[in-house]
Design an enzyme around this catalytic site. Sequence first.
Site, PDB file in Angstrom:
ATOM      1  CB  THR A 165      -0.785  -0.007   1.200  1.00 10.99           C
ATOM      2  OG1 THR A 165      -1.738  -1.060   1.128  1.00 10.99           O
ATOM      3  CG2 THR A 165      -1.909   1.220   1.246  1.00 10.99           C
ATOM      4  CG  ASP A 173      -1.181  -7.193  -2.110  1.00 10.40           C
ATOM      5  OD1 ASP A 173      -1.854  -6.428  -2.112  1.00 10.40           O
ATOM      6  OD2 ASP A 173      -0.856  -8.074  -1.172  1.00 10.40           O
ATOM      7  CB  THR A 222       0.764  -4.012   6.486  1.00  8.69           C
ATOM      8  OG1 THR A 222      -0.525  -4.233   5.831  1.00  8.69           O
ATOM      9  CG2 THR A 222       1.388  -2.835   6.711  1.00  8.69           C
ATOM     10  CG  ASP A 223      -2.006  -7.985   3.699  1.00 12.60           C
ATOM     11  OD1 ASP A 223      -2.423  -7.203   4.548  1.00 12.60           O
ATOM     12  OD2 ASP A 223      -2.648  -7.919   2.484  1.00 12.60           O
ATOM     13  CD  GLN A 266      -5.992 -22.272  18.396  1.00 13.92           C
ATOM     14  OE1 GLN A 266      -6.823 -21.573  18.525  1.00 13.92           O
ATOM     15  NE2 GLN A 266      -5.935 -23.395  17.926  1.00 13.92           N
ATOM     16  CB  CYS A 267      -2.549 -17.127  23.412  1.00 13.04           C
ATOM     17  SG  CYS A 267      -3.992 -17.852  24.391  1.00 13.04           S
TER      18      CYS A 267
END
Length: 354
Positions: free
Chosen positions: A29, A72, A104-105, A291-292
């Site tokens: 971006t 991208d 950023t992705d 996952q935390c």
Amino acid sequence: MKVKQIQVSGTQSAETARARVLILYTGGTFGMTHDASGALIPFDFSSIVEHLPTIRNLGLAFTVFSFEKPIDSSNISPEHWKLLAEVIRDNYAAHDGFVILHGTDTMAYTASALSFMLEGLSKPVILTGAQLPIIDPRSDARENLITALEIAAAKKDDRAIVPEVCIYFDYELLRGNRSKKVESMQFDAFDSGNYPALAKAGVKIDYNHAAIRQAVNNELTLRTNLDSSIAILKLFPGISEQVVLSVFNNTSLKAVILETYGAGNAPTNSWLIEALQQVIARGVIVVNVSQCPGGMVVQGKYATSKELMQAGVLSGRDMTTEAALTKLMVLLANYDTAQCRQLVEQNLAGELSS
Ligand code: ASP
């Protein structure tokens, strides 16, 4: 896939500058502009001074490279990481620091990968980008780039203040292999839940010296062979044996990142434990990552993780999934299974707390 050098006029010469910084523009971006139809397309990076005239006042000399075709970051691949690492190596001696402009992705994946690929790094490699294109009046691109350049150039007693791969975004400098993208709409896109910020930028840039990794002062060595025969398996209540086995039965599989609950817990169903025992017996490395976004895997703390440990699942401790994945890519390509099993639990580039 190639890079091209871009001439940027009106900035300091290498002889008179206080530091020399290499900027590598990959896309995202940050550098988007509108075409005639209003669609977002990458802008011509040689016009950066036009968009950011204040870059001239930093007293820095710049070398600017760009991906021949800016991308991208959803399209980033290990081949691009290799290219980035090689550009850094080829220009290492002539520069004090490096700024990579990146979407950023997947920035946290690239930052993590580079932290393992650039062994013996003693200069800053700062990734940044933007949530709004630089042509937008409210863009965060200007501040992100200017401060990233300042950090890449920052020295104390002639040594880099931050000799590591980092992400600078929204006034915070984070260790690259501790970072995660956590936000797609607000400007604070990144967080590192398990490690303090390395610096906060306010009126001045306040470095957290105790948290910054010290350079080992080795020669820069590249590890550009990567092996991506890896699966990420995120557990969820109701996950079926068929789905798990369809992943584990893949014959090209060399490692699995098991995304578990809380402190590293998983259901105690016998089919899951047996499937893990079998895949590990086949030589596949299974790493337990939570996952935390904050906290750490402590196998054996609860009965629901004890069996994982007994089955031979390795603890990812407080590693992010991005760090675990890219670390495994580097390890699998460079070591045998026994060495990988040992190294994956060790702190190699500040990615886990021991
Ligand atoms: N899709 C974009 C990218 O990652 C988003 C961004 O740059 O922020 O390239």
